[in-house]
Design a protein around this motif. Structure first.
Motif, PDB file in Angstrom:
ATOM      1  N   GLU A 176      -3.793  -0.005  -6.637  1.00  0.00           N
ATOM      2  CA  GLU A 176      -4.381   0.725  -5.325  1.00  0.00           C
ATOM      3  C   GLU A 176      -5.652   1.385  -5.990  1.00  0.00           C
ATOM      4  O   GLU A 176      -6.870   1.417  -5.317  1.00  0.00           O
TER       5      GLU A 176
ATOM      6  N   ARG B  86      -8.318  -1.489  -5.900  1.00  0.00           N
ATOM      7  CA  ARG B  86      -8.698  -1.645  -4.731  1.00  0.00           C
ATOM      8  C   ARG B  86      -9.707  -0.720  -3.984  1.00  0.00           C
ATOM      9  O   ARG B  86     -10.655  -0.856  -3.407  1.00  0.00           O
ATOM     10  N   TYR B  87      -9.755   0.723  -4.595  1.00  0.00           N
ATOM     11  CA  TYR B  87     -10.703   1.575  -4.158  1.00  0.00           C
ATOM     12  C   TYR B  87     -11.628   1.925  -5.222  1.00  0.00           C
ATOM     13  O   TYR B  87     -12.249   3.266  -5.108  1.00  0.00           O
TER      14      TYR B  87
ATOM     15  N   ALA C  16      -8.203   6.081   0.010  1.00  0.00           N
ATOM     16  CA  ALA C  16      -9.155   5.983  -0.941  1.00  0.00           C
ATOM     17  C   ALA C  16      -8.769   7.613  -1.715  1.00  0.00           C
ATOM     18  O   ALA C  16      -8.963   7.748  -2.659  1.00  0.00           O
TER      19      ALA C  16
ATOM     20  N   ARG D 147       1.020  -1.257   0.153  1.00  0.00           N
ATOM     21  CA  ARG D 147       0.079  -0.078  -0.175  1.00  0.00           C
ATOM     22  C   ARG D 147       1.065   1.350  -0.112  1.00  0.00           C
ATOM     23  O   ARG D 147       2.149   1.246   0.581  1.00  0.00           O
TER      24      ARG D 147
ATOM     25  N   HIS E 151     -11.386   3.167  -8.264  1.00  0.00           N
ATOM     26  CA  HIS E 151     -11.157   4.212  -8.904  1.00  0.00           C
ATOM     27  C   HIS E 151     -10.650   4.047 -10.370  1.00  0.00           C
ATOM     28  O   HIS E 151     -10.234   2.952 -10.999  1.00  0.00           O
TER      29      HIS E 151
END
Length: 233
Positions: A116, A119-120, A81, A29, A122
């Motif tokens: 990432e 993951r969020y 996020a 992360r 986007h």
């Protein structure tokens, strides 16, 4: 002697770096990030930095590298996020203005950002038109130089100051200046168009990975594999 003029593609560069919780692009992360712009003389023209709460414990080994503890990230960091969205927007803005994006070992940073984004939920930043990776270029144009190829080593070799290694801002700016120094040192790199240089790095990264994989297999690891995909893995 007058210094060689910087290559046309390096007149203005966006610079990008991440510090993270680990080395596995699928699980690590973002902890800190920097997106900036430098001019032809390496001067900083713009910069944005993030301290991020990654939402997970930051391993001690990672903290020892970049200095950010879990406690500090939770207290001072932006929610992951939100930060990931802002980092993507900053890169999109730089790319939209036509700046090549420099990242040392770009496939790592861009791939982490891509994971990432997933993951969020986007819209992923899939990379600008052109990426400059001083690590890949340096290995290609000075293939037989002995020694390490870390950013710190590259800065020492090319005479670029790096005052705070593993600080995202310091690393990003230094990487941009190393890219400019390589162009000054190798006329063939300076004379290459940005489109040709990007395409060459795709090939060089694959060839470098294949060579490294062969070396590892010949030295006791017959099952070793590595990816040379670039600039996204």
């Amino acid at each position: 002697m007058e210094p060689s003029p910087v290559a046309s593609w390096a007149h203005t560069l966006a610079v990008f770096d991440l510090e993270t919780t680990g080395i596995d692009i699928d699980t690590c992360r973002i902890v800190t990030a920097h997106v900036g712009v430098i001019g032809a003389d390496g001067a900083v023209l713009e910069q944005r930095q993030w301290l991020v709460d990654p939402g997970v414990e930051i391993p001690t080994a990672a903290t020892l590298i970049h200095g950010v503890t879990t406690e500090r990230a939770r207290l001072e960091g932006r929610p992951a996020a939100q930060a990931v969205a802002e980092i993507i927007d900053a890169l999109r803005d730089a790319a939209g203005r036509g700046y090549p994006i420099v990242a040392y070992n770009a496939a790592y940073d861009l791939s982490v950002l891509h994971r990432e984004a997933e993951r969020y939920a986007h819209d992923a930043f899939r990379g600008p038109g052109f990426v400059i990776d001083p690590l890949v270029i340096d290995k290609a144009v000075d293939r037989f130089r002995r020694g390490k190829r870390t950013l710190t080593a590259a800065c020492e070799h090319y005479g670029v100051e790096l005052t705070a290694a593993h600080d995202a801002g310091a690393d990003a700016i230094a990487a941009g200046r190393v890219a400019q120094a390589i162009a000054r040192s190798f006329p063939e790199v300076a004379a290459t168009t940005i489109a040709e240089l990007h395409a060459s790095q795709v090939d060089w990264s694959r060839e470098q990975a294949e060579s490294y994989q062969e070396w590892r297999r010949m030295n006791g690891e017959p099952e070793f594999t590595t990816s040379g995909a670039w600039p996204l893995r």
